[in-house]
Enzyme design. Structure first.
Site, PDB file in Angstrom:
ATOM      1  N   ASP A 334       0.723  -0.814  -0.164  1.00 26.91           N
ATOM      2  CA  ASP A 334       0.293  -0.303  -0.219  1.00 26.91           C
ATOM      3  C   ASP A 334       0.413   1.327  -0.307  1.00 26.91           C
ATOM      4  O   ASP A 334       1.810   1.164   0.465  1.00 26.91           O
ATOM      5  CB  ASP A 334      -0.931   0.024   1.350  1.00 26.91           C
ATOM      6  N   GLU A 335       0.154   2.624  -0.216  1.00 28.73           N
ATOM      7  CA  GLU A 335       0.622   3.555  -0.902  1.00 28.73           C
ATOM      8  C   GLU A 335       2.528   3.803  -1.107  1.00 28.73           C
ATOM      9  O   GLU A 335       3.176   4.456  -0.156  1.00 28.73           O
ATOM     10  CB  GLU A 335       0.542   4.307   1.072  1.00 28.73           C
TER      11      GLU A 335
END
Length: 533
Positions: A334-335
């Protein structure tokens, strides 16, 4: 069993008085009142006849392989407040004041966590096909009695339970709680305390977020500086820390004794500043960044073009898999905002495919991992976007299902337990469309988020708690409860027949849960929308 801790925000004056003074608690419920249980059983009905009563001569009688350990667990929970011996014994000779625990291979259901309960003046019988089912049923048995039975001081009252018949089983196989130990470190004792907390709600997976920009929390023999350097930091001025392999083994074993499986997460290729600060060669320029103590995300990335990156990842995942008996490794994804999209896809395809082949584990990744094509068959996606999906997240999430995997739902605006309850909450964040009330945490269903993903495509539901602003376990419990009860009911109890949840039915049960938590010494938020006495 930990000692009673008084958190004024978390219980009523009457409950505090009962806990600390050992005075007589409130009268038992009326004869025909249904017990207030979270999560609500699949079916529960009143039986004819009087209430079951525990007495000083009551026993917990276990039959079937593994039942004795569950009987001992129940006895430990009930002995202090009742003052009764509640001896655990093997056999089938249970009497009218005994609790009988029986493992029957032909059981109440083919579902391994299913159980059945019958209680009346003739006794209380709990049956299941497996030890795991028996343990889940024991969490319901606890909630058939007045919450004060969980207390840490003797309470003078009659200990009775209503005459009921219960047949219960979970909706989803995966019912998770997530604990971020990377932003702030939590000791082995803290993690075990949270395991006890979540076991009451029939949670069966604990997802440990072991690495992030602020800290690396798990010993890896092949790369010792990960903990020597990366393990020392945390958000702000807080102290760091890490788990040795012996520590981690203790957590895994303690969780297993509560029929909870540990899911470890090594977040890759972003959220890696602690690793980059430990080993300069993992950086494209060969220069280690300074340790990070802030709370921003998306700025760090492993160097995608270096062979040493994949040696590092392979070593870490091989050692972690060897320590982890459960079926899953969580690899984040993620991210990764500073990783170019093409590099991200190359990294995901190589690492996730190699990891699945090398470790024999099923890989879990946040939904952004679905941007990459060619994920290993059966990879699990964990959705953390909102009830109204952000742009692109639906396609990313559907990628996992198309590849033969399933989805774990953790929509941030209702399932992230670190979101503030309201503007008066002492700590927490609000970026996920916050605040998030207990009501909002309850009034949603995982089948209504991403088009094309139905009940059969969903592995389960998880409520993560991120610890940017939470420095100790009191903070964690305050933010987790009672909202975790909302998520646990969505994950365990049958789907609402008309697609709408009954808040008016849940709210009094949430209050009963909070009263039980108060007796256990667990703090919680006194949510204003609940019907407190």
């Amino acid at each position: 069993m930990r000692s009673t801790r008084l958190l004024a925000i978390g219980c009523t004056l009457a409950a505090v008085t009962a806990l600390l003074a050992g005075c007589t608690a409130a009268p038992a419920s009326p004869e025909n009142a249904m017990p207030r249980i979270v999560p609500q059983p699949a079916t529960i009905s009143a039986r004819d006849g009087g209430r079951f009563e525990l007495t000083s001569s009551s026993r917990i009688v276990a039959s079937g392989d593994g039942g004795r350990a569950v009987a001992e667990f129940l006895g430990e929970r009930l002995r202090t407040a009742t003052g009764y011996e509640l001896a655990a014994s093997d056999g089938t000779d249970a009497g009218a004041h005994d609790i009988s625990l029986a493992i029957t291979p032909d059981g109440t259901s083919a579902e391994p966590e299913a159980y059945g309960i019958r209680s009346s003046t003739e006794g209380m019988q709990l049956t299941a096909a497996t030890t795991e089912g028996l343990f889940r049923g024991v969490q319901t048995v606890r909630q058939l009695f007045d919450p004060s039975i969980e207390g840490q001081v003797p309470v003078q009252q009659d200990w009775t339970a209503p005459a009921v018949t219960i047949a219960d089983h979970p909706r989803f196989a995966y019912r998770g709680a997530g604990l971020d130990v990377a932003r702030h470190f939590f000791s082995v004792a803290d993690v075990e305390r949270y395991i006890d907390d979540i076991a009451l709600l029939k949670i069966n997976f604990l997802h440990l977020h072991l690495t992030d920009d602020q800290g690396w929390r798990i010993q890896i023999d092949a790369w010792p500086k990960l903990t020597e350097i990366g393990g020392t930091g945390a958000v702000g001025l807080a102290s760091g820390g890490f788990y040795t392999k012996a520590d981690y083994a203790e957590i895994v074993a303690y969780a297993a004794s509560r029929f909870i499986t540990i899911v470890p997460e090594i977040d890759l290729p972003g959220h890696t500043n602690a690793a980059l600060a430990s080993y300069p060669e993992l950086n494209c320029d060969g220069v280690a960044p300074a340790p990070y103590t802030g709370i921003e995300v998306g700025f760090s990335s492993l160097c995608i073009d270096k062979d040493v990156t994949y040696t590092f990842v392979s070593d870490v995942l091989r050692e972690l898999a060897a320590m982890t008996p459960g079926p899953y490794l969580h690899l984040g994804g993620d991210e990764s905002l500073s990783t170019p999209p093409a590099d991200f896809e190359r990294f995901i395809q190589r690492v996730k495919t190699d990891a699945a082949a090398q470790t024999g584990k099923t890989i879990i990744g946040w939904h952004e991992m679905g941007k990459a094509s060619g994920l290993p068959a059966g990879t699990i996606g964990q959705y953390w976007s909102f009830l109204q999906p952000q742009e692109g997240t639906e396609d990313e999430t559907r990628t996992f299902v198309k590849g033969g995997g399933k989805i774990i739902y953790s929509p941030a605006d209702v399932a992230y337990l670190d979101m503030i309850y309201d503007d008066s909450t002492r700590f927490g964040l609000s970026w996920a469309n916050g605040p998030t009330s207990v009501h909002e945490a309850y009034m949603w269903d995982p089948t209504q988020i991403v088009d094309g993903i139905g009940e059969k495509d969903i592995l389960g539901v998880e409520a993560p708690i991120w610890t940017e602003t939470l420095t100790n376990m009191d903070d964690v419990e305050y933010m987790a409860f009672p909202r975790l009860g909302s998520i646990a009911e969505i994950a365990w109890s049958p789907a609402p027949k008309d697609g709408k949840r009954d808040w008016d039915a849940f709210a009094p049960r949430a209050v009963a849960l909070c009263n039980r938590l108060a007796a256990l010494g667990v703090g919680f938020y006194h949510a204003p929308e609940l019907p407190w006495d």
